[in-house]
Scaffold this active site. Structure first.
Site, mmCIF file in Angstrom:
data_model
loop_
_atom_site.group_PDB
_atom_site.id
_atom_site.type_symbol
_atom_site.label_atom_id
_atom_site.label_comp_id
_atom_site.label_asym_id
_atom_site.label_seq_id
_atom_site.Cartn_x
_atom_site.Cartn_y
_atom_site.Cartn_z
ATOM 1 N N ARG A 9 0.814 -1.219 0.000
ATOM 2 C CA ARG A 9 0.000 0.000 0.000
ATOM 3 C C ARG A 9 0.850 1.274 0.000
ATOM 4 O O ARG A 9 0.319 2.373 -0.109
ATOM 5 C CB ARG A 9 -0.947 0.002 1.201
ATOM 6 C CG ARG A 9 -2.022 -1.083 1.099
ATOM 7 C CD ARG A 9 -2.974 -1.102 2.266
ATOM 8 N NE ARG A 9 -2.328 -1.279 3.554
ATOM 9 C CZ ARG A 9 -1.941 -2.441 4.084
ATOM 10 N NH1 ARG A 9 -2.143 -3.547 3.408
ATOM 11 N NH2 ARG A 9 -1.376 -2.502 5.256
ATOM 12 N N CYS A 10 2.150 1.143 0.113
ATOM 13 C CA CYS A 10 3.060 2.284 0.198
ATOM 14 C C CYS A 10 3.693 2.553 -1.165
ATOM 15 O O CYS A 10 4.304 1.663 -1.764
ATOM 16 C CB CYS A 10 4.146 1.991 1.240
ATOM 17 S SG CYS A 10 5.473 3.206 1.290
ATOM 18 N N SER A 11 3.583 3.779 -1.656
ATOM 19 C CA SER A 11 4.135 4.102 -2.974
ATOM 20 C C SER A 11 5.654 3.972 -3.003
ATOM 21 O O SER A 11 6.214 3.493 -3.989
ATOM 22 C CB SER A 11 3.711 5.507 -3.400
ATOM 23 O OG SER A 11 4.237 6.488 -2.526
#
Length: 124
Positions: A9-11
């Protein structure tokens, strides 16, 4: 083998994974992707990861492994915590682990910025 402790979920984690995947493919290296929130690290694994960070890109300061913007960071008073307390907190609250972290040949680097992990693959 290259290992990335990843949060999909983390870019920044996704960007780092893409860089590491490209390097792994180019160098014909195996890549292990660990979603550390689904498969949390225990205290001993976190100690090894901290040691690998000291070998790779840091001085072994546990604060580099902590996400200081999480509510537990303040509520558990982790800014002044010793190493054992901080690692125990990460084991109990996996989202406190800074992301992503890449390991290779007993060294580790935090992918902030994502390109930083490429230092692990430079020839000495």
């Amino acid at each position: 083998m290259i290992t990335i402790y990843h949060n999909p979920r983390c870019s920044k984690s996704r960007e780092t994974l893409a860089l590491v995947q490209a390097h792994a493919d180019e160098s014909q290296l195996a890549l292990q992707v660990i979603d550390y929130q689904k498969a949390p690290l225990n205290f001993d694994e976190l100690q090894k990861l901290l040691a690998a960070l000291a070998n790779g890109d840091g001085d072994g300061d546990v604060q580099a492994m902590l996400r200081n913007n999480e509510s537990e960071y303040a509520s558990l008073k982790l800014a002044s915590a010793d190493t054992a307390t901080a690692l125990s907190a990460i084991a109990a609250h996996p989202h406190l682990l800074q992301r992503p972290i890449v390991t290779y040949q007993n060294k580790a680097a935090i992918g902030r910025p994502p390109e930083h992990v490429l230092t692990l693959f430079k020839k000495a």
